[in-house]
Design an enzyme around this catalytic site. Sequence first.
Site, PDB file in Angstrom:
ATOM      1  N   CYS A 131       0.824  -1.212   0.000  1.00  0.00           N
ATOM      2  CA  CYS A 131       0.000   0.000   0.000  1.00  0.00           C
ATOM      3  C   CYS A 131       0.857   1.261   0.000  1.00  0.00           C
ATOM      4  CB  CYS A 131      -0.931  -0.024   1.208  1.00  0.00           C
ATOM      5  SG  CYS A 131      -1.945   1.452   1.328  1.00  0.00           S
ATOM      6  N   CYS A 134      -0.514   4.143   2.168  1.00  0.00           N
ATOM      7  CA  CYS A 134      -0.316   3.987   3.611  1.00  0.00           C
ATOM      8  C   CYS A 134       1.140   4.228   3.995  1.00  0.00           C
ATOM      9  CB  CYS A 134      -0.695   2.580   4.071  1.00  0.00           C
ATOM     10  SG  CYS A 134      -2.122   1.879   3.264  1.00  0.00           S
ATOM     11  N   ASP A 135       2.069   3.731   3.200  1.00  0.00           N
ATOM     12  CA  ASP A 135       3.458   3.660   3.654  1.00  0.00           C
ATOM     13  C   ASP A 135       4.443   4.537   2.880  1.00  0.00           C
ATOM     14  OD1 ASP A 135       2.593   1.747   5.448  1.00  0.00           O
ATOM     15  OD2 ASP A 135       2.880   0.127   4.022  1.00  0.00           O
TER      16      ASP A 135
END
Length: 313
Positions: A131, A134-135
Amino acid sequence: MENTIIIGSGMAGLTAAIYTARANLEPLLLTGNELGGQIATTTEVENFPGFPEGLQGPELYELLQKQAERFGARIEIDEVTEVTFGDPIHRVKTHSGEYETKSIIIATGASPKKLGIPGEAELLGRGVSYCATCDGFFFRGKNLMVVGGGDSAIQEGLFLTKFANKVDIVHRRDQLRAGAVLQERARQNDKMGYIWNSVLQRIEGDGQVQSVVLEDLRTGETRQQPVDGIFVYVGHYPNTQLFQGKLQMDDQNYLIIDQNMMTSVPGVFAAGEVHDHTYRQAISSAGFGSMAAISTERYLANLEHRLARVETW
Ligand code: NAP
């Protein structure tokens, strides 16, 4: 007794919630663990009709959720653990309760495939990710690899160039599967590089990703290359584990549905990537969600009619 329970909170599930709520069915939507499904972890959505400037995936998810709630859909953050199909009443068990329902719309979507190589599971969250939204932020100034050659790999690779120093696409062939617009945008981005005809054999690092071993598929040669992070975008598998042995599936475990979006059990419908391995777009999943909702409404009207007739007898 519920009229309909929608399992899953991605594009298909939320659209089904909007439609069934507007049909006064007071749907209950059980979100599952991954709130918002794949769209909630997507960066830029540029091809959803009605948004000429594009928007972020999580923004689209929030808009849909608001729209569903506006018409009376109940959205519960809960995960389904077991479903028992009956005729005509089905039972749905979750972590925090148990429900009876006259119909179900399965919109459990699909999840990212793993590479299944040494180091991948061990270094998950320590440099291995599925992701970018997200990261990506954690990789400012770092060197990254993105595995895959489809739309997701290129789109998320481009997103990662906002943070990273360099993003290398590792693809098993010498031609991308991604669409022309994304390919062109990638070509114009200096931070994007390509490692063609190659796969990762293993991921290495002491508590954090430090390098990978790459195999050149043409020559069979392997080499070690330092890298700080790896984002994997090699496709998806359908989330149908709950329905194994209970609903008909194809050889890749996608649900089989009829022209009314109904599964092999009457009153149980499916929508989105849980049955669709062809289109897999935000808009097509939303479309399938609306179709499943309309079919559910018709099914319930017929069911009420049938039950009323039985009572008269
Ligand atoms: P995808 O289209 O299935 O692409 C998966 C990629 O991973 C392919 O390039 C495939 O290689 C490669 N791959 C598969 N297994 C592999 C393995 N074990 N090791 C190495 N590489 C492997 O998946 P996706 O990119 O996630 O896209 C899914 C769907 O969403 C598609 O329909 C796509 O159009 C859509 N989508 C659209 C957009 C957009 O329109 N902007 C953005 C994201 C996703 P091969 O090419 O050799 O098969």
